[in-house]
Design a protein around this motif. Structure first.
Motif, PDB file in Angstrom:
ATOM      1  N   LYS A  78       1.082   4.120  -2.830  1.00  0.00           N
ATOM      2  CA  LYS A  78       0.817   5.526  -2.502  1.00  0.00           C
ATOM      3  C   LYS A  78       1.982   6.399  -2.973  1.00  0.00           C
ATOM      4  O   LYS A  78       1.779   7.464  -3.568  1.00  0.00           O
ATOM      5  N   ARG A  95       0.845  -1.205   0.000  1.00  0.00           N
ATOM      6  CA  ARG A  95       0.000   0.000   0.000  1.00  0.00           C
ATOM      7  C   ARG A  95       0.883   1.259   0.000  1.00  0.00           C
ATOM      8  O   ARG A  95       0.647   2.199  -0.755  1.00  0.00           O
ATOM      9  N   ASN A 103     -12.435   8.625  -2.647  1.00  0.00           N
ATOM     10  CA  ASN A 103     -13.705   8.179  -2.081  1.00  0.00           C
ATOM     11  C   ASN A 103     -13.647   6.659  -1.903  1.00  0.00           C
ATOM     12  O   ASN A 103     -12.649   6.021  -2.259  1.00  0.00           O
ATOM     13  N   TRP A 104     -14.697   6.097  -1.408  1.00  0.00           N
ATOM     14  CA  TRP A 104     -14.607   4.685  -1.022  1.00  0.00           C
ATOM     15  C   TRP A 104     -14.556   3.771  -2.239  1.00  0.00           C
ATOM     16  O   TRP A 104     -14.008   2.680  -2.166  1.00  0.00           O
ATOM     17  N   ARG A 141     -11.126   0.009  -5.084  1.00  0.00           N
ATOM     18  CA  ARG A 141     -10.418  -0.438  -6.284  1.00  0.00           C
ATOM     19  C   ARG A 141      -8.930  -0.629  -5.978  1.00  0.00           C
ATOM     20  O   ARG A 141      -8.314  -1.626  -6.351  1.00  0.00           O
ATOM     21  N   SER A 142      -8.352   0.348  -5.263  1.00  0.00           N
ATOM     22  CA  SER A 142      -6.935   0.270  -4.913  1.00  0.00           C
ATOM     23  C   SER A 142      -6.658  -0.914  -3.995  1.00  0.00           C
ATOM     24  O   SER A 142      -5.653  -1.617  -4.158  1.00  0.00           O
ATOM     25  N   GLU A 143      -7.583  -1.143  -3.035  1.00  0.00           N
ATOM     26  CA  GLU A 143      -7.388  -2.257  -2.106  1.00  0.00           C
ATOM     27  C   GLU A 143      -7.440  -3.593  -2.833  1.00  0.00           C
ATOM     28  O   GLU A 143      -6.733  -4.539  -2.474  1.00  0.00           O
ATOM     29  N   TYR A 200      -2.353   4.868  -5.691  1.00  0.00           N
ATOM     30  CA  TYR A 200      -3.375   4.503  -4.708  1.00  0.00           C
ATOM     31  C   TYR A 200      -4.342   5.663  -4.552  1.00  0.00           C
ATOM     32  O   TYR A 200      -3.981   6.708  -4.004  1.00  0.00           O
ATOM     33  N   GLY A 201      -5.566   5.474  -5.079  1.00  0.00           N
ATOM     34  CA  GLY A 201      -6.546   6.552  -4.987  1.00  0.00           C
ATOM     35  C   GLY A 201      -7.408   6.379  -3.739  1.00  0.00           C
ATOM     36  O   GLY A 201      -8.037   5.333  -3.569  1.00  0.00           O
ATOM     37  N   ASP A 202      -7.405   7.387  -2.861  1.00  0.00           N
ATOM     38  CA  ASP A 202      -8.304   7.262  -1.715  1.00  0.00           C
ATOM     39  C   ASP A 202      -9.199   8.488  -1.625  1.00  0.00           C
ATOM     40  O   ASP A 202      -9.496   8.994  -0.563  1.00  0.00           O
ATOM     41  N   ASP A 241     -12.855   4.474  -5.053  1.00  0.00           N
ATOM     42  CA  ASP A 241     -11.419   4.506  -5.402  1.00  0.00           C
ATOM     43  C   ASP A 241     -10.615   3.622  -4.476  1.00  0.00           C
ATOM     44  O   ASP A 241      -9.777   2.839  -4.908  1.00  0.00           O
ATOM     45  N   ARG A 242     -10.911   3.795  -3.175  1.00  0.00           N
ATOM     46  CA  ARG A 242     -10.132   3.046  -2.195  1.00  0.00           C
ATOM     47  C   ARG A 242     -10.354   1.546  -2.354  1.00  0.00           C
ATOM     48  O   ARG A 242      -9.430   0.751  -2.262  1.00  0.00           O
TER      49      ARG A 242
END
Lengths: 530, 290
Positions: free
Chosen positions: B157, B153, B166-167, B172-174, B162-164, B169-170
């Motif tokens: 970042k 992670r 909104n949830w 998708r990144s997770e 790593y897009g955070d 994006d998060r």
């Protein structure tokens, strides 16, 4: 040889079965057939004893009393139970008037037979008015209304289709028949009554099923047919020959025959077992038909030799009773509200404390507040939509007389199988001794148990969300599984264990409900009651 | 260096096992309360998180309030909620069960820091070396995966991948992080297996190295644990201290049995804190003397 013999036996069996089957269906639509049905019921109920001996036991249903009152019998042994109920002063407006009528049927008179008419005179409900009219037909007089006024009131209740019902816009066979029974003595004297009764009889004719029976309260049953027979015979209509009541050759007697059991008694639903109420009402109906042939009516008694019942039956001042109920009701509501308010305030204080805690500890992320908000909303919602009572408010409250009562039922709660073996099981096995309750149309065994619980002060624990899912887990703190994994609460209606949820089993006039604790899914219950 | 860091793992394991077993078998509110207090004290002494106590209080409150909503047993009616009774017995049982669960939780997490993975491997190795090995590998791998995920992670970042915002994006990144970690775990599994094979695992009978010595103090503690646990356990199996919650709270008629169980179990619960406290005192005295 063996083969021929067995074949012959089978043929014989078949023949005899066919013969008895045929006998049960045909040959009853005559006065002789009606007499036969009544005689068989009486023979069953008296269990071979002399009728007078049976009546001397004092434990005889009201239907038999009304019917046998016209015979040469002495019913004085049966008056005690009626007098006791009248003296006690509870029960619905309708049931008290019915008891007063029973007192007359047993051959006794008492000032209460007049006094009972003025109890709740303006809110006696249609059932109360029917029995009031019966009392007036028997020469009783009310202080607060006349026979003409009461008759007008009943006529005003008539629905647009010409019949009567407890509620709704469509006539109900039972209620219509019962109103006709009360109006019958005025037919021919009062033109309005005559017209109304003619219309209602025609309506009943159209309601007859192709098999000759009648339907009421959700399905065809012999009780509804019996009520129609009493109504028609009281009006002087011959229900066996009148064209309006013969459907393709089938009369009411053919309708009844479908519910007749081998021993001459009747069941409530086709294929069911003996039902006391059904049998009793069919007996009264048969006797009513036979009385009509002699020019008598079932609910009009010979008052030539009434004896005065030498007891003071005046109930403990009904006025004060109603006053106290009207006083306690808002008081109870206020206290329940305040308890709910206290809980809501406590929840509010806790929420505020949590908010302060979050702010002080620098947990200011929105997620913390969202979580707190969700929990608080759930708690507030739950509290707001719940009925919360203190035990003092909830218990010891006798339910008010029901305006739409269709009869009375008896309920008792017993735990003989585990009597004295648990702090929750009384040593005599009686949690709630048999008591009578009014029952409104559609009320279930569970509603009745709840009422008994409030009157008797014992808690009822249940699971489920209504609509046939309710399951009683514990009564009076005596819980299921407390005596092994087969233990729990079961109920019977008129001695028959019912295979439906207690909030689906609807009640009818005269039903006897018993809740009993079993240790082995009911196998031990018959043993105890025997 | 405290008592339990040098104590034989078998004795430590037996201690926590008997502490938890007794409280769950006896089902007596007094024993549960003792166990809860002893466990919380020992947990705090061993350097447990203070936050745990807050959670414990919340859990007890929640269980006490929620139990009457689901269990309608009992005879002492306090309230009538939607036609169903809310009873004192049901509230009490809710609090009791929460206290019992928390007591076991406190003991296991407090003793957990003395039962490190090498000790567990040693304990299980005696029964089944293979199961012990798998267990210890699993114990190592779960935190390892977490650490690896954190590393991935951070790397994402740092690279701006790593897009955070909104949830969505998060999420998708997770998913990407999870995919990378899974690939890593599979690869690492193959490598570990190859490495172990190269070092000759499964070739011939394995010998084991036991750095744990059964000292005289361990023997004394073992004897104490066995005796102190035997009394309440025997009494609860014979029903001498059977407490009934429904339909009415009833303490067993035999008061002597209850007191016997309370004293012995109380000693069992107090011993870890006392042993630990003695070490602490000794350490402080040595420091002030120096």
């Amino acid at each position: 040889m063996k083969k021929t013999l067995s074949l012959l036996l089978v043929c014989l069996l078949f023949l005899s079965y066919n013969l008895t089957g045929a006998a049960a269906v045909d040959g009853e639509s005559t006065v002789g057939g009606v007499q036969g049905v009544a005689d068989e019921i009486l023979a069953f109920e008296t269990r071979g004893q002399d009728v007078q001996t049976w009546l001397s036991t004092g434990e005889v249903g009201s239907g038999y009393l009304f019917a046998l009152a016209h015979g040469e019998y002495d019913l004085s042994a049966c008056v005690d139970a009626v007098a006791a109920r009248l003296a006690k002063g509870d029960g619905s407006a309708a049931s008290r008037r019915k008891d007063a009528l029973l007192l007359l049927a047993c051959g006794f008179d008492n000032p209460i037979c007049d006094a009972v008419l003025d109890e709740n005179a303006d809110a006696q409900g249609i059932m109360g008015e029917i029995f009031s009219l019966h009392l007036l037909n028997n020469g009783r007089r009310a202080a607060s209304f006349t026979q003409a006024e009461l008759t007008d009131r009943l006529l005003d209740r008539r629905l647009s289709d010409g019949g009567w019902a407890l509620a709704g816009e469509h006539a109900d066979v039972d209620v219509t028949a019962m109103v006709l029974q009360a109006l019958a003595p005025q037919v021919g004297e009062n033109p309005a009554v005559t017209a109304a009764c003619d219309a209602a009889v025609s309506l009943l004719g159209t309601r007859q099923n192709p098999n000759g029976g009648f339907s009421g309260f959700g399905g065809e049953n012999p009780e509804s047919t019996a009520q129609v027979m009493i109504a028609l015979s009281s009006l002087g209509v011959d229900c066996l020959t009148d064209a309006r009541f013969v459907k393709d050759g089938k009369t009411v007697m053919d309708g009844l025959a479908l519910y007749r059991l081998a021993d001459g008694t009747f069941c409530h639903e086709a294929g069911g077992a003996y039902n006391a109420t059904a049998t009793e009402q069919v007996f009264a109906a048969c006797e009513s038909v036979l009385l009509a042939a002699q020019g008598k009516r079932l609910y009009v008694f010979d008052d030539s030799d009434l004896r005065v019942l030498p007891m003071d039956l005046a109930p403990a001042s009904t006025e004060t009773a109603t006053e106290t109920t009207t006083e306690t009701a808002p008081d109870g509501a206020r206290r329940a509200l305040s308890l709910k308010a206290v809980l809501l305030i406590a929840a509010g204080v806790l929420t505020a404390a949590a908010v302060v805690f979050l702010l002080v500890t620098k947990r200011r992320g929105w997620k913390h507040f969202l979580a707190l908000g969700l929990v608080a909303a759930a708690v507030f919602g739950f509290l707001a939509f719940s009925h919360i009572d203190t035990p003092a408010d909830y218990f010891g409250v006798s339910p008010a007389a029901k305006e739409n009562a269709v009869g009375t039922v008896t309920i008792s709660v017993r735990c003989d199988t585990v009597a004295g073996q648990s702090p929750a099981a009384p040593a005599d096995g009686v949690i709630f001794a048999p008591q009578q309750f009014d029952v409104a149309e559609g009320e279930t065994v569970f509603d009745l148990l709840t009422e008994a619980s409030r009157r008797g002060g014992f808690a009822v624990a249940s699971r489920g969300v209504g609509g046939g899912t309710t399951y009683v887990t514990g009564i009076n703190g005596l819980d299921e599984f407390a005596f092994g994994e087969l233990s729990g609460w079961m109920y019977t209606v008129n001695g028959v264990s019912v295979d439906v949820a207690c909030d689906r089993c609807t009640l009818h006039d005269g039903d006897v409900v018993v809740w009993a604790y079993t240790r082995s899914i009911g196998a031990d219950l018959t043993e105890v009651s025997a | 260096m405290t008592f339990f860091t040098v104590c034989h793992p078998a004795v430590t394991a037996l201690y926590v096992l008997l502490l938890s077993l007794t409280v769950s078998v006896a089902f007596h509110p007094l024993l549960s309360l003792l166990s809860f207090c002893g466990g919380a004290l020992f947990y705090t002494l061993c350097g447990g998180k203070k936050r745990m106590h807050v959670y414990a209080c919340l859990f007890i409150a929640a269980m006490t309030l929620l139990n009457p909503l689901f269990s309608r047993k009992g005879t002492t009616v306090l309230l009538v909620l939607n036609g169903n009774p809310v009873t004192a017995e049901s509230l009490f049982f809710g609090a009791f069960s929460a206290v019992t669960v928390l007591a076991v939780l406190y003991w296991v997490s407090a003793f957990g820091r003395f039962l490190t993975s090498d000790r567990l491997l040693y304990l299980f190795g005696a029964v089944s070396p293979k199961a012990g090995l798998v267990f210890s590998i699993a114990l190592r791998y779960l935190p390892l995966l977490g650490r690896r995920a954190a590393a991935v992670r951070e790397a994402a970042k740092a690279n701006g991948l790593y897009g955070d915002g909104n949830w969505i994006d998060r999420f998708r990144s997770e998913v990407q992080v999870f995919s990378a970690v899974t690939t890593y775990a599979l690869e690492k599994g193959v490598l570990t297996a190859d490495s172990m094979e190269a070092r000759g695992i499964g070739v011939g009978r394995r010998t084991s190295y036991t750095p744990f010595r059964f000292r005289r103090a361990d023997g004394a503690l073992l004897a104490f644990v066995l005796v102190a646990a035997a009394v309440p356990l025997t009494l609860s199996f014979t029903g001498g201290i059977a407490f009934t919650f429904y339909p009415v709270l009833t303490t067993p008629a035999d008061g002597l049995a209850v007191w016997g169980a309370v004293l012995t179990y109380g000693a069992l619960c107090a011993a870890p804190a006392i042993l630990y406290g003695r070490e602490e005192l000794k350490w402080k005295r040595l420091r002030s003397a120096a």
